[in-house]
Scaffold this motif. Structure first.
Motif, PDB file in Angstrom:
ATOM      1  N   TRP A 110       0.822  -1.212   0.000  1.00 27.56           N
ATOM      2  CA  TRP A 110       0.000   0.000   0.000  1.00 27.56           C
ATOM      3  C   TRP A 110       0.857   1.263   0.000  1.00 27.56           C
ATOM      4  CZ3 TRP A 110      -3.153  -2.956   4.121  1.00 27.56           C
ATOM      5  CH2 TRP A 110      -4.161  -3.701   3.496  1.00 27.56           C
ATOM      6  N   LEU A 111       2.008   1.186   0.655  1.00 28.94           N
ATOM      7  CA  LEU A 111       2.910   2.339   0.615  1.00 28.94           C
ATOM      8  C   LEU A 111       3.375   2.611  -0.815  1.00 28.94           C
ATOM      9  CD1 LEU A 111       4.686   4.387   2.332  1.00 28.94           C
ATOM     10  CD2 LEU A 111       6.499   2.676   2.104  1.00 28.94           C
ATOM     11  N   ALA A 112       3.717   1.550  -1.553  1.00 27.99           N
ATOM     12  CA  ALA A 112       4.196   1.721  -2.928  1.00 27.99           C
ATOM     13  C   ALA A 112       3.107   2.227  -3.860  1.00 27.99           C
ATOM     14  CB  ALA A 112       4.757   0.394  -3.454  1.00 27.99           C
ATOM     15  N   THR A 113       1.851   1.890  -3.569  1.00 27.26           N
ATOM     16  CA  THR A 113       0.761   2.331  -4.449  1.00 27.26           C
ATOM     17  C   THR A 113       0.274   3.737  -4.129  1.00 27.26           C
ATOM     18  OG1 THR A 113      -0.865   1.299  -2.972  1.00 27.26           O
ATOM     19  CG2 THR A 113      -0.027  -0.027  -4.813  1.00 27.26           C
ATOM     20  N   LEU A 114       0.460   4.201  -2.895  1.00 29.12           N
ATOM     21  CA  LEU A 114      -0.138   5.468  -2.467  1.00 29.12           C
ATOM     22  C   LEU A 114       0.863   6.615  -2.370  1.00 29.12           C
ATOM     23  CD1 LEU A 114      -2.507   4.127   0.357  1.00 29.12           C
ATOM     24  CD2 LEU A 114      -3.122   4.751  -1.979  1.00 29.12           C
ATOM     25  N   ALA A 162       7.630  -4.344  -5.367  1.00 30.14           N
ATOM     26  CA  ALA A 162       7.569  -4.404  -6.834  1.00 30.14           C
ATOM     27  C   ALA A 162       6.127  -4.428  -7.316  1.00 30.14           C
ATOM     28  CB  ALA A 162       8.320  -5.631  -7.333  1.00 30.14           C
ATOM     29  N   ALA A 163       5.268  -5.220  -6.654  1.00 33.31           N
ATOM     30  CA  ALA A 163       3.861  -5.281  -7.061  1.00 33.31           C
ATOM     31  C   ALA A 163       3.171  -3.935  -6.867  1.00 33.31           C
ATOM     32  CB  ALA A 163       3.135  -6.366  -6.262  1.00 33.31           C
ATOM     33  N   GLY A 164       3.443  -3.259  -5.769  1.00 29.96           N
ATOM     34  CA  GLY A 164       2.846  -1.942  -5.540  1.00 29.96           C
ATOM     35  C   GLY A 164       3.312  -0.911  -6.539  1.00 29.96           C
ATOM     36  N   ASN A 165       4.596  -0.976  -6.896  1.00 24.96           N
ATOM     37  CA  ASN A 165       5.106  -0.040  -7.896  1.00 24.96           C
ATOM     38  C   ASN A 165       4.451  -0.276  -9.254  1.00 24.96           C
ATOM     39  OD1 ASN A 165       7.025   2.055  -8.728  1.00 24.96           O
ATOM     40  ND2 ASN A 165       8.014   0.410  -9.883  1.00 24.96           N
ATOM     41  N   MET A 166       4.254  -1.545  -9.618  1.00 26.08           N
ATOM     42  CA  MET A 166       3.570  -1.843 -10.879  1.00 26.08           C
ATOM     43  C   MET A 166       2.120  -1.365 -10.845  1.00 26.08           C
ATOM     44  SD  MET A 166       5.017  -5.680 -11.704  1.00 26.08           S
ATOM     45  CE  MET A 166       3.914  -5.818 -13.106  1.00 26.08           C
ATOM     46  N   THR A 167       1.461  -1.528  -9.710  1.00 25.96           N
ATOM     47  CA  THR A 167       0.081  -1.046  -9.588  1.00 25.96           C
ATOM     48  C   THR A 167       0.013   0.462  -9.719  1.00 25.96           C
ATOM     49  OG1 THR A 167      -0.465  -2.912  -8.150  1.00 25.96           O
ATOM     50  CG2 THR A 167      -1.943  -1.011  -8.087  1.00 25.96           C
ATOM     51  N   ARG A 168       0.958   1.153  -9.088  1.00 27.19           N
ATOM     52  CA  ARG A 168       0.972   2.610  -9.174  1.00 27.19           C
ATOM     53  C   ARG A 168       1.220   3.074 -10.604  1.00 27.19           C
ATOM     54  NH1 ARG A 168       5.061   6.010  -9.163  1.00 27.19           N
ATOM     55  NH2 ARG A 168       6.505   4.337  -8.582  1.00 27.19           N
ATOM     56  N   LEU A 169       2.141   2.424 -11.302  1.00 29.90           N
ATOM     57  CA  LEU A 169       2.406   2.781 -12.696  1.00 29.90           C
ATOM     58  C   LEU A 169       1.196   2.503 -13.579  1.00 29.90           C
ATOM     59  CD1 LEU A 169       6.070   1.471 -13.112  1.00 29.90           C
ATOM     60  CD2 LEU A 169       5.313   3.833 -12.810  1.00 29.90           C
ATOM     61  N   ARG A 170       0.507   1.385 -13.304  1.00 32.25           N
ATOM     62  CA  ARG A 170      -0.685   1.061 -14.089  1.00 32.25           C
ATOM     63  C   ARG A 170      -1.779   2.102 -13.857  1.00 32.25           C
ATOM     64  NH1 ARG A 170      -5.408  -1.657 -13.084  1.00 32.25           N
ATOM     65  NH2 ARG A 170      -6.395  -2.655 -14.894  1.00 32.25           N
ATOM     66  N   ARG A 171      -1.965   2.524 -12.622  1.00 30.39           N
ATOM     67  CA  ARG A 171      -2.965   3.550 -12.342  1.00 30.39           C
ATOM     68  C   ARG A 171      -2.599   4.865 -13.027  1.00 30.39           C
ATOM     69  NH1 ARG A 171      -3.877   2.637  -5.800  1.00 30.39           N
ATOM     70  NH2 ARG A 171      -4.979   0.632  -5.948  1.00 30.39           N
ATOM     71  N   ALA A 172      -1.317   5.218 -12.987  1.00 30.67           N
ATOM     72  CA  ALA A 172      -0.882   6.439 -13.653  1.00 30.67           C
ATOM     73  C   ALA A 172      -1.096   6.346 -15.165  1.00 30.67           C
ATOM     74  CB  ALA A 172       0.589   6.715 -13.344  1.00 30.67           C
ATOM     75  N   TYR A 173      -0.841   5.162 -15.725  1.00 29.12           N
ATOM     76  CA  TYR A 173      -1.050   4.975 -17.161  1.00 29.12           C
ATOM     77  C   TYR A 173      -2.531   5.109 -17.510  1.00 29.12           C
ATOM     78  CZ  TYR A 173      -1.593   2.494 -21.573  1.00 29.12           C
ATOM     79  OH  TYR A 173      -1.943   2.156 -22.842  1.00 29.12           O
ATOM     80  N   LEU A 174      -3.406   4.493 -16.713  1.00 31.89           N
ATOM     81  CA  LEU A 174      -4.838   4.584 -16.976  1.00 31.89           C
ATOM     82  C   LEU A 174      -5.332   6.020 -16.843  1.00 31.89           C
ATOM     83  CD1 LEU A 174      -6.145   1.375 -15.162  1.00 31.89           C
ATOM     84  CD2 LEU A 174      -5.785   1.722 -17.603  1.00 31.89           C
ATOM     85  N   GLN A 175      -4.814   6.748 -15.852  1.00 27.89           N
ATOM     86  CA  GLN A 175      -5.193   8.150 -15.708  1.00 27.89           C
ATOM     87  C   GLN A 175      -4.726   8.973 -16.905  1.00 27.89           C
ATOM     88  OE1 GLN A 175      -3.594   9.402 -11.934  1.00 27.89           O
ATOM     89  NE2 GLN A 175      -5.106   8.271 -10.730  1.00 27.89           N
ATOM     90  N   ALA A 176      -3.510   8.675 -17.398  1.00 26.47           N
ATOM     91  CA  ALA A 176      -3.009   9.398 -18.565  1.00 26.47           C
ATOM     92  C   ALA A 176      -3.850   9.085 -19.800  1.00 26.47           C
ATOM     93  CB  ALA A 176      -1.542   9.031 -18.816  1.00 26.47           C
ATOM     94  N   VAL A 177      -4.232   7.819 -19.961  1.00 28.87           N
ATOM     95  CA  VAL A 177      -5.082   7.443 -21.103  1.00 28.87           C
ATOM     96  C   VAL A 177      -6.429   8.142 -21.008  1.00 28.87           C
ATOM     97  CG1 VAL A 177      -6.317   5.534 -22.176  1.00 28.87           C
ATOM     98  CG2 VAL A 177      -3.936   5.251 -21.501  1.00 28.87           C
ATOM     99  N   GLN A 178      -7.003   8.174 -19.800  1.00 27.86           N
ATOM    100  CA  GLN A 178      -8.295   8.842 -19.624  1.00 27.86           C
ATOM    101  C   GLN A 178      -8.172  10.338 -19.894  1.00 27.86           C
ATOM    102  OE1 GLN A 178     -10.002   8.239 -15.764  1.00 27.86           O
ATOM    103  NE2 GLN A 178     -11.889   9.353 -16.235  1.00 27.86           N
ATOM    104  N   ALA A 179      -7.058  10.941 -19.421  1.00 28.08           N
ATOM    105  CA  ALA A 179      -6.861  12.375 -19.665  1.00 28.08           C
ATOM    106  C   ALA A 179      -6.718  12.654 -21.156  1.00 28.08           C
ATOM    107  CB  ALA A 179      -5.618  12.862 -18.906  1.00 28.08           C
ATOM    108  N   ARG A 180      -5.981  11.789 -21.876  1.00 27.77           N
ATOM    109  CA  ARG A 180      -5.842  11.979 -23.321  1.00 27.77           C
ATOM    110  C   ARG A 180      -7.179  11.813 -24.030  1.00 27.77           C
ATOM    111  NH1 ARG A 180      -0.894   9.052 -22.711  1.00 27.77           N
ATOM    112  NH2 ARG A 180      -1.933   7.126 -23.391  1.00 27.77           N
ATOM    113  N   ALA A 181      -7.974  10.848 -23.572  1.00 32.60           N
ATOM    114  CA  ALA A 181      -9.288  10.654 -24.189  1.00 32.60           C
ATOM    115  C   ALA A 181     -10.183  11.874 -23.960  1.00 32.60           C
ATOM    116  CB  ALA A 181      -9.946   9.393 -23.627  1.00 32.60           C
ATOM    117  N   GLU A 182     -10.157  12.422 -22.736  1.00 28.16           N
ATOM    118  CA  GLU A 182     -10.962  13.614 -22.455  1.00 28.16           C
ATOM    119  C   GLU A 182     -10.470  14.809 -23.270  1.00 28.16           C
ATOM    120  OE1 GLU A 182     -10.663  14.114 -18.285  1.00 28.16           O
ATOM    121  OE2 GLU A 182     -12.027  12.457 -17.793  1.00 28.16           O
ATOM    122  N   HIS A 183      -9.130  14.927 -23.405  1.00 29.63           N
ATOM    123  CA  HIS A 183      -8.579  16.030 -24.208  1.00 29.63           C
ATOM    124  C   HIS A 183      -8.975  15.869 -25.678  1.00 29.63           C
ATOM    125  CE1 HIS A 183      -5.806  19.100 -25.599  1.00 29.63           C
ATOM    126  NE2 HIS A 183      -5.294  18.221 -26.454  1.00 29.63           N
TER     127      HIS A 183
END
Length: 326
Positions: A110-114, A162-183
């Motif tokens: 949770w520390l790595a994801t938050l 490592a798992a938390g870091n991957m989760t955080r990167l995946r969330r950041a990627y999904l947020q970036a994709v959503q932001a690009r779609a909204e833009h």
């Protein structure tokens, strides 16, 4: 057999439930971690006696799991308290197993994801050093070599990081994709509004050119006819005939321009739009101006070449505007 689409629906439902009821999910997770840690505290190596402080281990694991209920708001405090309880339990002689490490592994995940990467690195390295140091000096692991004492805790604690870091990167990627779609959606809407505005300006300019030219030409023809009514009846009759043609042409072009606003390409049986005027209608334009008494001479140089519709219309409108001004 459950299909992939059904599995996806179940996963979406679980995610929606976790978003709506985060405390219930955290409570269930903490109870599961407490059960794992309590059972892990009872494990020992073969031919080794378990520690006498069973209640102490349960109390330490209870505190470490209880603090995890606040991991969303205070992930750093959760890692610190859980790590201290784990180090204390290992130092007291409890065998270091993945079950005993379950609370601190969850806290590190949770520390790595938050939190940001720097915070994860600092707290993760500190926790690794503390737990591995306790495992090295613990009496419960005297039967193991120094390599096994260090590689086991290192592997099990690096896994959630490592798992938390991957989760955080995946969330950041999904947020970036959503932001690009909204833009992209906003850009498409702006482009559509811009195209509508440009089309309105073009139609307004077209209407101005049609109305201004034909009204000026009709006025000139009517004035000429009035001037020649008594002296030259035959010429007056011809001018009035041409005036009828001028007004008819004006009505046709106005109808074509206004038809662009009402035309529905998808409507069945919709009549096709007339082509825009071009230099091919230049003789008709010159003849109408001559009937109003204007001497017009057309001079063509070079070989006529086919023009695109936009250029052809622009050239026609330039000549039309020039004759209207004269």
């Amino acid at each position: 057999m459950i299909t992939s689409s059904q599995e996806r629906r179940y996963a979406d439902r679980l995610e929606e439930f976790a978003v709506r009821h985060p405390f219930l999910v955290d409570l269930a997770t903490v109870l599961a971690l407490l059960a794992c840690a309590t059972f892990g505290a009872s494990l020992t190596l073969p031919n080794a006696d378990p520690p006498d402080q069973d209640k102490t281990a349960v109390a330490l694991m209870g505190v470490s799991c209880l603090v995890l209920l606040k991991h969303r708001a205070y992930p750093r405090i959760a890692v610190t308290v859980t790590g201290a309880c784990t180090v204390a339990a290992v130092s007291m002689g409890y065998l270091l197993t993945p079950l005993l490490l379950a609370p601190i592994m969850a806290a590190l995940y949770w520390l790595a994801t938050l939190t940001e990467r720097k915070t994860t690195r600092v707290y993760g390295i500190t926790t690794l050093v503390g737990v591995i140091g306790a495992a090295v000096v613990a009496d419960s692991m005297d039967h193991l070599s120094l390599l096994l004492r260090t590689i086991g805790p290192f592997f099990w604690l690096m896994l959630p990081l490592a798992a938390g870091n991957m989760t955080r990167l995946r969330r950041a990627y999904l947020q970036a994709v959503q932001a690009r779609a909204e833009h992209a959606e906003r850009t498409r809407e702006e482009e559509a509004r811009l195209r509508v505005t440009e089309e309105r300006v073009r139609i307004a300019r077209e209407l101005h050119d049609v109305v201004a030219h034909h009204m000026a030409l009709a006025n000139a023809q009517a004035g000429t006819a009035a001037h020649l009514a008594l002296t030259n009846p035959e010429q007056t009759k011809k001018i009035l005939t041409d005036l009828t043609g001028t007004t008819s042409s004006a009505l046709r072009e106005l109808k074509a321009a206004l038809g662009l606003l009402r035309q529905d390409d998808d409507a069945p049986g919709a009549p096709p739009l007339e082509p825009s005027p071009g230099l091919a209608r230049l003789p008709e334009l010159v003849s109408a101006c001559r009937s109003a008494g204007l001497a017009v001479t057309v001079t063509t140089e070079g070989e006529p070449q086919p023009l695109s519709p936009g250029v052809d219309l622009t050239a026609y409108r330039i000549v039309q505007e020039a004759l209207t001004n004269v």
